[in-house]
Scaffold this motif. Structure first.
Motif, mmCIF file in Angstrom:
data_model
loop_
_atom_site.group_PDB
_atom_site.id
_atom_site.type_symbol
_atom_site.label_atom_id
_atom_site.label_comp_id
_atom_site.label_asym_id
_atom_site.label_seq_id
_atom_site.Cartn_x
_atom_site.Cartn_y
_atom_site.Cartn_z
ATOM 1 N N ARG A 1 0.835 -1.209 0.000
ATOM 2 C CA ARG A 1 0.000 0.000 0.000
ATOM 3 C C ARG A 1 0.869 1.258 0.000
ATOM 4 O O ARG A 1 0.574 2.222 -0.724
ATOM 5 C CB ARG A 1 -0.931 -0.009 1.206
ATOM 6 N N LYS B 1 -4.484 -5.808 -4.524
ATOM 7 C CA LYS B 1 -5.483 -6.542 -5.304
ATOM 8 C C LYS B 1 -4.852 -7.575 -6.225
ATOM 9 O O LYS B 1 -5.522 -8.514 -6.659
ATOM 10 C CB LYS B 1 -6.326 -5.562 -6.114
ATOM 11 N N ALA C 1 2.281 1.780 -3.427
ATOM 12 C CA ALA C 1 1.261 2.266 -4.355
ATOM 13 C C ALA C 1 1.048 3.768 -4.188
ATOM 14 O O ALA C 1 0.931 4.516 -5.176
ATOM 15 C CB ALA C 1 -0.046 1.508 -4.141
ATOM 16 N N ILE C 2 1.028 4.227 -2.948
ATOM 17 C CA ILE C 2 0.867 5.659 -2.686
ATOM 18 C C ILE C 2 2.101 6.427 -3.168
ATOM 19 O O ILE C 2 1.994 7.458 -3.835
ATOM 20 C CB ILE C 2 0.633 5.903 -1.183
ATOM 21 N N LEU D 1 -0.103 5.709 -7.701
ATOM 22 C CA LEU D 1 -1.129 4.888 -8.331
ATOM 23 C C LEU D 1 -2.507 5.370 -7.896
ATOM 24 O O LEU D 1 -2.666 5.946 -6.814
ATOM 25 C CB LEU D 1 -0.934 3.414 -7.960
ATOM 26 N N GLU D 2 -3.506 5.146 -8.743
ATOM 27 C CA GLU D 2 -4.817 5.739 -8.495
ATOM 28 C C GLU D 2 -5.533 5.132 -7.299
ATOM 29 O O GLU D 2 -6.471 5.720 -6.768
ATOM 30 C CB GLU D 2 -5.712 5.601 -9.739
ATOM 31 N N ASP D 3 -5.095 3.943 -6.861
ATOM 32 C CA ASP D 3 -5.759 3.230 -5.780
ATOM 33 C C ASP D 3 -4.701 2.702 -4.812
ATOM 34 O O ASP D 3 -3.777 2.004 -5.233
ATOM 35 C CB ASP D 3 -6.589 2.076 -6.364
ATOM 36 N N GLU D 4 -4.830 3.041 -3.539
ATOM 37 C CA GLU D 4 -3.880 2.557 -2.537
ATOM 38 C C GLU D 4 -3.798 1.033 -2.543
ATOM 39 O O GLU D 4 -2.747 0.452 -2.255
ATOM 40 C CB GLU D 4 -4.297 3.060 -1.155
ATOM 41 N N ALA D 5 -4.889 0.380 -2.883
ATOM 42 C CA ALA D 5 -4.942 -1.092 -2.873
ATOM 43 C C ALA D 5 -4.585 -1.696 -4.235
ATOM 44 O O ALA D 5 -4.779 -2.896 -4.440
ATOM 45 C CB ALA D 5 -6.329 -1.554 -2.444
ATOM 46 N N TYR D 6 -4.056 -0.904 -5.151
ATOM 47 C CA TYR D 6 -3.769 -1.377 -6.513
ATOM 48 C C TYR D 6 -2.926 -2.648 -6.487
ATOM 49 O O TYR D 6 -3.235 -3.639 -7.148
ATOM 50 C CB TYR D 6 -3.042 -0.271 -7.281
#
Length: 344
Positions: free
Chosen positions: A168, A184, A171-172, A176-181
């Motif tokens: 996470r 997932k 990703a931040i 990336l557009e989603d912290e959980a990218y």
């Protein structure tokens, strides 16, 4: 706050992860995320301190590691690594596997055979999720080491909790557009917990390259979280001076985190999967006895890998007209096949 660890040419950064452990405010978490990405960009390795794994569970993990390798060979062989490279679980005896630097040798059987002439002097026990039917665990009988299976599965999932927070944060830090990218793409069931015992070996055998502990290589994973004892010997390539290596000196309870090949590909080379190796320890007491036997060494890497069907395709935030994708999309299973077929 990030700092550097003394005693190495370029120095491996240290990132304080307490802002994530303590669920701090968004600004603090963003600051940590950016530090983590910068360490992964510039060095590819980082000491993560103040994470959520308690000292007690790490100490217990190393007690179990020593216990399993102290078992007689005939007992350890009750959970053997299956023949071939398809299944990467169970006990691997000294000389079975050969770590290689890259996948570049491919199907060159002559080159692969030459590489394997120098044996890796270590034994390994690999563990994964019990729910991963593609990589079934090879467990010792419960009576051989009561409690081993229960603890190792608990430890596996405790490590994954930290791993998810690291993914996470990255990703931040990568915008990336989603912290959980990234989370997932990783269910946790395709990770690998590796118990490692580097056996004592005459120093002369290592110096004359008649034997190896672990040659220079990169990891096949997205991320690796490494726990090591106080012996030392892990070295990381200084990317500003290729071919030279700096020690990853053990720091009590720190996670040595490094970028794997898949995350380098995902990030279009913004994050660096750096060569690393295990040699003789740098300490004055690295040898024991009149034959200059190296100290035995224990370490526990936890490889975080995406699910086998996950497609490794460049992050949108790492693409531009000036920087097109450098890698063709590939699934984790396809890349794993390329690397694993060279190891066994």
């Amino acid at each position: 706050m990030s700092s550097t660890h003394n005693g190495s040419p370029k120095q491996i950064p240290t990132v304080d992860f307490s802002s994530w452990t303590n669920n701090s405010d968004e600004t603090s978490r963003m600051h940590t995320a950016k530090e983590l990405v910068e360490a992964c960009r510039s060095v590819g390795f980082v000491y993560v301190v103040n994470h959520s794994l308690p000292e007690t569970i790490l100490d217990e993990a190393f007690q179990w590691v020593k216990s399993v390798f102290e078992l007689p060979t005939e007992v350890k062989m009750k959970a053997p690594h299956p023949e071939g490279w398809t299944i990467h679980r169970g006990y691997s005896w000294p000389g079975l596997e050969k770590v290689s630097q890259t996948m570049s040798l491919g199907d060159d059987e002559e080159a692969n055979q030459k590489l394997r002439e120098v044996k890796d002097v270590k034994e390994v026990y690999d563990i994964g999720s019990d729910e991963n039917t593609e990589q079934p665990n090879q467990w010792l009988p419960d009576e051989a080491l009561p409690g081993f299976r229960t603890f190792m599965l608990k430890f596996y999932w405790e490590c994954w909790k930290v791993g998810k927070d690291l993914l996470r944060a990255l990703a931040i830090g990568l915008d990336l557009e989603d912290e959980a990218y990234l989370v997932k793409k990783h269910s946790g069931h395709n990770n690998q917990l590796r118990l490692l015992h580097y056996l004592p070996v005459p120093a002369e055998d290592l110096e004359r390259e008649r034997a190896a502990r672990c040659p220079a290589h990169t990891d096949w994973s997205s991320l690796t979280m490494l726990f090591q004892d106080d012996c030392g010997g892990l070295e990381v390539e200084d990317v500003s001076n290729p071919g030279t290596f700096m020690p990853a000196t053990p720091i009590k309870n720190a996670i040595v985190m490094n970028v794997g090949d898949l995350l380098q590909m995902w990030s279009n080379d913004r994050l660096r999967s750096t060569n690393h190796r295990v040699r003789t320890p740098p300490l004055a007491d690295r040898y024991e006895g009149p034959n200059r036997m190296t100290r035995e060494r224990y370490s526990v890497p936890y490889f975080i890998s995406p699910d086998s069907t996950s497609l490794i395709k460049c992050f949108p935030s790492c693409l531009s007209e000036e920087e097109p994708a450098r890698y063709k999309p590939i699934t984790q299973a396809e890349y794993n096949k390329l690397r694993a077929s060279m190891m066994y």
